[in-house]
Write a protein that holds these residues in place. Structure first.
Motif, mmCIF file in Angstrom:
data_model
loop_
_atom_site.group_PDB
_atom_site.id
_atom_site.type_symbol
_atom_site.label_atom_id
_atom_site.label_comp_id
_atom_site.label_asym_id
_atom_site.label_seq_id
_atom_site.Cartn_x
_atom_site.Cartn_y
_atom_site.Cartn_z
ATOM 1 N N SER B 49 37.589 -18.102 55.279
ATOM 2 C CA SER B 49 35.993 -17.821 55.375
ATOM 3 C C SER B 49 35.428 -17.888 54.047
ATOM 4 O O SER B 49 34.324 -18.042 54.097
ATOM 5 C CB SER B 49 35.870 -16.579 55.989
ATOM 6 O OG SER B 49 36.300 -15.746 55.277
ATOM 7 N N ARG B 50 36.101 -18.080 52.904
ATOM 8 C CA ARG B 50 35.321 -18.182 51.532
ATOM 9 C C ARG B 50 36.034 -19.355 50.995
ATOM 10 O O ARG B 50 36.690 -19.385 50.465
ATOM 11 C CB ARG B 50 35.889 -17.154 51.060
ATOM 12 C CG ARG B 50 35.213 -15.760 51.459
ATOM 13 C CD ARG B 50 35.570 -14.597 50.522
ATOM 14 N NE ARG B 50 36.710 -14.235 50.376
ATOM 15 C CZ ARG B 50 37.314 -13.053 51.045
ATOM 16 N NH1 ARG B 50 36.695 -12.726 51.916
ATOM 17 N NH2 ARG B 50 38.788 -12.894 50.820
ATOM 18 N N ILE B 54 31.557 -23.426 51.548
ATOM 19 C CA ILE B 54 30.871 -22.329 52.309
ATOM 20 C C ILE B 54 29.859 -21.759 51.335
ATOM 21 O O ILE B 54 28.735 -21.529 51.635
ATOM 22 C CB ILE B 54 31.843 -21.361 52.919
ATOM 23 C CG1 ILE B 54 32.404 -21.978 54.185
ATOM 24 C CG2 ILE B 54 30.926 -20.109 53.228
ATOM 25 C CD1 ILE B 54 33.526 -21.295 54.793
ATOM 26 N N TYR B 58 25.788 -21.518 51.409
ATOM 27 C CA TYR B 58 25.105 -20.190 51.481
ATOM 28 C C TYR B 58 23.938 -20.493 50.390
ATOM 29 O O TYR B 58 22.814 -20.060 50.543
ATOM 30 C CB TYR B 58 25.963 -19.194 51.020
ATOM 31 C CG TYR B 58 26.908 -18.523 52.006
ATOM 32 C CD1 TYR B 58 28.259 -17.875 51.742
ATOM 33 C CD2 TYR B 58 26.765 -18.722 53.470
ATOM 34 C CE1 TYR B 58 28.787 -17.200 52.786
ATOM 35 C CE2 TYR B 58 27.873 -18.323 54.491
ATOM 36 C CZ TYR B 58 28.667 -17.625 54.059
ATOM 37 O OH TYR B 58 29.469 -17.084 54.984
ATOM 38 N N ARG B 80 19.978 -13.403 55.949
ATOM 39 C CA ARG B 80 21.266 -13.100 56.463
ATOM 40 C C ARG B 80 21.482 -13.419 58.050
ATOM 41 O O ARG B 80 22.372 -13.669 58.317
ATOM 42 C CB ARG B 80 21.686 -11.601 56.141
ATOM 43 C CG ARG B 80 20.942 -10.563 56.863
ATOM 44 C CD ARG B 80 21.672 -9.699 57.490
ATOM 45 N NE ARG B 80 21.140 -8.334 57.611
ATOM 46 C CZ ARG B 80 20.662 -7.857 58.731
ATOM 47 N NH1 ARG B 80 21.168 -8.260 59.840
ATOM 48 N NH2 ARG B 80 19.843 -6.638 58.765
ATOM 49 N N SER B 82 20.444 -15.960 59.222
ATOM 50 C CA SER B 82 20.808 -17.364 59.310
ATOM 51 C C SER B 82 22.062 -17.905 59.054
ATOM 52 O O SER B 82 22.362 -19.064 59.251
ATOM 53 C CB SER B 82 19.591 -18.156 58.588
ATOM 54 O OG SER B 82 18.433 -17.580 58.831
ATOM 55 N N LEU B 83 22.780 -16.818 58.464
ATOM 56 C CA LEU B 83 24.145 -17.428 57.854
ATOM 57 C C LEU B 83 25.254 -16.493 58.458
ATOM 58 O O LEU B 83 25.084 -15.221 58.751
ATOM 59 C CB LEU B 83 24.042 -16.995 56.347
ATOM 60 C CG LEU B 83 23.131 -17.781 55.515
ATOM 61 C CD1 LEU B 83 23.055 -17.455 54.199
ATOM 62 C CD2 LEU B 83 23.380 -19.485 55.576
ATOM 63 N N VAL B 84 26.390 -17.320 58.601
ATOM 64 C CA VAL B 84 27.386 -16.847 59.590
ATOM 65 C C VAL B 84 28.304 -16.288 58.260
ATOM 66 O O VAL B 84 28.629 -16.804 57.067
ATOM 67 C CB VAL B 84 28.318 -17.930 60.120
ATOM 68 C CG1 VAL B 84 29.406 -17.171 60.740
ATOM 69 C CG2 VAL B 84 27.364 -18.198 61.206
ATOM 70 N N GLY B 85 28.799 -15.029 58.299
ATOM 71 C CA GLY B 85 29.515 -14.257 57.191
ATOM 72 C C GLY B 85 29.398 -13.124 57.089
ATOM 73 O O GLY B 85 28.345 -12.300 57.553
ATOM 74 N N ASP B 86 30.182 -12.430 56.230
ATOM 75 C CA ASP B 86 30.366 -10.868 55.836
ATOM 76 C C ASP B 86 28.907 -10.672 55.149
ATOM 77 O O ASP B 86 28.462 -11.330 54.189
ATOM 78 C CB ASP B 86 31.584 -10.449 55.138
ATOM 79 C CG ASP B 86 31.382 -9.175 54.816
ATOM 80 O OD1 ASP B 86 31.661 -8.877 53.543
ATOM 81 O OD2 ASP B 86 31.027 -8.486 55.715
ATOM 82 N N VAL B 87 28.223 -9.688 55.692
ATOM 83 C CA VAL B 87 26.985 -9.468 55.127
ATOM 84 C C VAL B 87 26.962 -8.909 53.776
ATOM 85 O O VAL B 87 26.178 -9.273 52.669
ATOM 86 C CB VAL B 87 26.106 -8.300 55.882
ATOM 87 C CG1 VAL B 87 25.496 -9.126 57.150
ATOM 88 C CG2 VAL B 87 26.823 -7.141 56.201
ATOM 89 N N SER B 88 28.014 -8.162 53.360
ATOM 90 C CA SER B 88 28.431 -7.776 52.062
ATOM 91 C C SER B 88 28.378 -9.053 51.076
ATOM 92 O O SER B 88 28.040 -8.921 49.976
ATOM 93 C CB SER B 88 29.521 -6.753 52.044
ATOM 94 O OG SER B 88 29.512 -5.699 52.911
ATOM 95 N N LEU B 89 29.264 -9.712 51.474
ATOM 96 C CA LEU B 89 29.318 -11.046 50.553
ATOM 97 C C LEU B 89 28.111 -11.744 50.552
ATOM 98 O O LEU B 89 27.707 -12.439 49.435
ATOM 99 C CB LEU B 89 30.455 -11.965 51.258
ATOM 100 C CG LEU B 89 31.175 -13.026 50.560
ATOM 101 C CD1 LEU B 89 31.649 -12.311 49.011
ATOM 102 C CD2 LEU B 89 32.222 -13.822 51.372
#
Lengths: 227, 584
Positions: B49-50, B54, B58, B80, B82-89
């Motif tokens: 996922s990273r 990607i 972002y 956030r 609109s983006l898929v992914g961990d919010v902290s990241l």
């Protein structure tokens, strides 16, 4: 090893005590490394500050203690530590503010900070009520806690199953809780991580400021539900 | 072919987005080292996922989202969803972009950002972009992170757009450091302000004036509001220029008492501005400094304060003498200024001069009238009167002190100067009327003995010529009083005359020297700036040249390929048709 998957290892504690017609509801985070004597001190102070009848002291202390013990029972156990991105849903009401939100959280990110998220959230949405931030952070923590517990359970299962079966990966993705997102599907090379516009509203936060009547109505409904 | 420096989102004409110069490494097509180190998680292959791809998505999304509306501040919550992914990241990426000014650079800054932001980006709008133009300067108020290379500079306000100004510094090129405690724009006074007078109503424009953009017409605020624009001029032609902004008159009005306090405290404390500011209760440190510089010999005083304190006799007397010396210097400067026609300064000087005398006047209450007649003879001016009155008192008190005073002045200014001045003054006085000549003939011996051999210094000489001319104007007055002077003892006259001369010389010399210095500094600064500009434009030129060369080179290569192909073609055909012998 089991711990809260956040930067600070804090336990979410929820209290809901009713005695002699008075009801005390609260939610906060507790540091499990504090000595247990602190629990009683905290209970006494709370009762004094809120001017509650003294029966509450023992009840509060008991409740906190129980939850702490439960937390500690998980400590030392293995947690499933593969990456898991889970959706977190917020649906809470704090005084006059109603919050609904939906976002993704990485369980494996031990540097994550729900408090910081809550702060950013309140700042961006322009929320002035200072109680909202901590409530949001607490809600996140609570959910993370539940998922952490689940992951402990699933880790146990996996250990058992690993002895027998191969292809444990698939088991993981199915057993790790229906919550976990399929990373393979999401982060595939061909697909984009930018959501389609029509899906934006799903993940958008909604903050409503309620009027007094609405607050009363909601409270009444909540009471009915919990009883 | 695409040039990597240009924003691929361009429409027919380029839209420039502002980013700070320390982020000029940014490229749309590429991921820079800075990004790799700051956001390691994407580049260590630890998770599916990273990945760099990607990360780039972002980043690009966030920047584009911001640029849809550059004036509004993009919040994390807006992206956030609109983006898929961990919010902290995601938050980490967002913060990274925010700190490096790749987003929210021109946006209104938020009010309550102390907790979760390390830096708040300022509100500049410089028309500068990824296409690094001349050293984009301005400020971004940044708290430097440990591994960042950002300059710390003062925030500037934008000329247009949403920037709500913080400190309004005339945005020039070059990174500006925060102003020093004693920062004051001395050149603004000398160069710009010649005392704006309103073109329509004739009053002084103190705080702000409206300048006619097509000419040199100036009207004051009141007239502008009332609509008295002057003939043939319309409202739009006027441009507001605020004189009060950066000028020295912070504390505005300095009363006599305050100035006196200031001078005294400077005498006592020298460079310790904290104490000086304390002693002058109503004025801040900055005001004190600026006021002191404004006063003629303000800086001279700061230097002389040290001298005073280390003076061997170190008596209160010497302090007083020093003060009176500088006061007389100021008074003489008043004379000089009127001659040299520096309007603004002279007014302030005039204030200073008039402030000093009243204070000093109190000390000279017990004065014999006999002395005053001589004074009238020497010069007709109030300032000179006071000077001489001072010396009268000192002489009455203690004759030796006066000579000490003279000697002291000579140490401050230089014996050569004083001697020359004294001689010139004596000569000037002699020109006035014949009577003094007798007296001063004897005086010359005294001078020759007392002071070292004179060398002519042109400046004081010139000044004293002017002095002389002024004095000559008053010659009629002096003639009348010439007879009375016989009453006064020779000693007194000698001493008063020399004192005047020395004062005048010292005054003027110092003044001119200071002026020169300032002008030099100013010019050097201008030179340096121009050189910088020159270099920058040269660099740009060379960059362009390089581009052109590259293109040409590519074209040449293509051409070469074409030619080679053609040749091969020809050869093939030749061979096919069976030409056995190749004739070149």
């Amino acid at each position: 090893k089991f711990r809260m998957p956040t930067a600070d290892n804090l336990v979410p504690i929820r209290l809901d005590i009713e005695t002699e017609g008075q009801r005390y509801k609260d939610a906060f985070t507790w540091n499990p490394s504090d000595p247990d004597s602190e629990v009683v001190v905290f209970a006494k102070r709370t009762v004094r500050d809120l001017k509650l009848p003294p029966q509450f002291i023992t009840q509060i202390a008991q409740s906190i203690q129980t939850q702490l013990t439960e937390f500690r029972s998980y400590e030392g156990q293995d947690m499933y530590t593969a990456e898991k991105i889970v959706p977190i849903k917020l649906d809470l009401r704090v005084n006059h503010t109603l919050i609904k939100d939906h976002f993704l959280w990485d369980l494996n990110n031990y540097e994550s900070d729900p408090e910081e998220f809550a702060r950013t959230f309140c700042n961006d949405m322009g929320i002035e009520d200072p109680e909202v931030g901590p409530a949001v952070a607490f809600a996140i923590r609570e959910q993370l806690y539940e998922i952490a517990i689940q992951s402990v359970a699933s880790a146990r299962e996996i250990k058992i199953s690993k002895k027998g079966r191969r292809g444990a990966e698939h088991a993981i993705s199915s057993k790790g809780g229906g919550n976990a997102l399929d990373l393979m599907k999401l982060f595939r090379y061909n697909s984009s991580v930018v959501r389609k516009r029509k899906e934006w509203y799903v993940y958008e936060p909604i903050v409503d400021i309620l009027s007094n009547e609405e607050v009363d109505a909601l409270e009444a409904r909540e009471d009915r539900n919990t009883r | 072919m695409e040039m990597p420096q240009y924003d691929p989102n361009t429409k027919p004409e380029f839209e420039l987005y502002t980013i700070p110069s320390h982020s000029s490494w940014f490229r749309w097509d590429d991921i820079h080292e800075t990004e790799r180190t700051a956001l390691k998680e994407f580049f260590d292959g630890s998770s599916i996922s990273r990945t760099p791809k990607i990360y780039k998505e972002y980043r690009d999304f966030m920047i584009n989202k911001y640029r849809e509306e550059p004036s509004r501040r993009l919040t994390f919550t807006q992206v956030r969803k609109s983006l898929v992914g961990d919010v902290s990241l995601l938050h980490k990426v967002f913060r990274f972009l925010d700190e490096w000014g790749l987003i929210n650079f021109g946006a209104v800054s938020r009010g309550d950002d102390s907790d979760n932001r390390d830096s708040s980006l300022g509100d500049t709008e410089l028309k500068n972009q990824v296409k690094i133009e001349e050293g984009a300067p301005n400020g971004v108020r940044v708290v430097a992170l440990p591994n960042s290379l950002k300059p710390i500079s003062v925030p500037n306000s934008g000329a247009d757009g949403s920037g709500n100004g913080k400190v309004a510094v005339a945005g020039e090129t070059g990174v500006k450091l925060p102003p020093l405690a004693s920062y004051s724009d001395v050149f603004g006074d000398l160069v710009k302000l010649k005392g704006f007078k309103c073109g329509s109503c004739g009053e002084q424009c103190n705080s702000g004036c409206y300048e006619y953009s097509k000419g040199s017409f100036v009207i004051c605020e009141k007239c502008f509001k009332n609509g008295n624009y002057g003939e043939d001029k319309s409202k739009d032609d006027f441009r507001f220029s605020d004189l009060g902004g950066n000028s020295l008159t912070h504390g505005a009005t300095w009363t006599e008492a305050e100035t006196l306090l200031l001078l005294e405290s400077v005498m006592r404390h020298g460079d310790n501005w904290e104490l000086v500011a304390q002693n002058v209760p109503t004025k801040s440190k900055l005001d004190c400094i600026s006021k002191l510089i404004e006063l003629p010999f303000g800086e001279f005083m700061m230097g002389s304060a040290h001298e005073m304190n280390s003076c061997p006799t170190g008596s209160l007397n010497s302090l007083k003498e020093g003060q009176s010396a500088s006061s007389e210097n100021q008074n003489d400067v008043k004379m000089e200024d009127q001659v040299h026609d520096q309007m603004n300064e002279s007014k302030q000087n005039g204030d200073a001069a008039t402030e000093e005398p009243p204070a000093k006047r109190k000390r000279i209450a017990p004065l014999s009238d006999g002395g005053s007649t001589l004074i009238k003879q020497v010069g007709g001016l109030d300032s000179v009167l006071d000077n001489l009155e001072h010396y009268q008192t000192f002489l009455l008190m203690d004759c030796s002190d006066a000579s000490f005073e003279v000697a002291h002045i000579s140490t401050m200014v230089g014996p050569h100067v004083t001697a020359a001045a004294a001689e010139a003054a004596v000569a000037a006085l002699c020109n006035e009327s014949s009577c003094p000549r007798e007296i001063f003939d004897g005086d010359e011996d005294y001078l020759a003995n007392g002071l070292s051999s004179p060398t002519m210094v042109s400046d004081p000489e010139r000044a004293l010529q002017v002095d002389a001319s002024k004095m000559e104007e008053n010659q009629s007055e002096t003639q009348d009083a010439s007879s009375e002077k016989n009453d006064v003892p020779l000693n007194l006259r000698i001493r008063t005359a020399t004192a005047t001369a020395l004062g005048a010389a010292a005054a003027n010399a110092k003044l001119l020297a200071d002026q020169e210095d300032r002008e030099i500094e100013h010019l050097v600064a201008i030179i340096i700036e121009t050189q910088m500009k020159k270099l920058h434009s040269k660099i740009n030129y060379f960059d362009d040249l390089e581009l052109i060369m590259e293109k040409e080179y590519n074209e040449m290569m293509q051409l070469k390929e074409c030619l080679v192909e053609e040749r091969i073609d020809v050869l093939e055909r030749a061979l096919k048709t069976g030409v056995s012998k190749w004739r070149s």
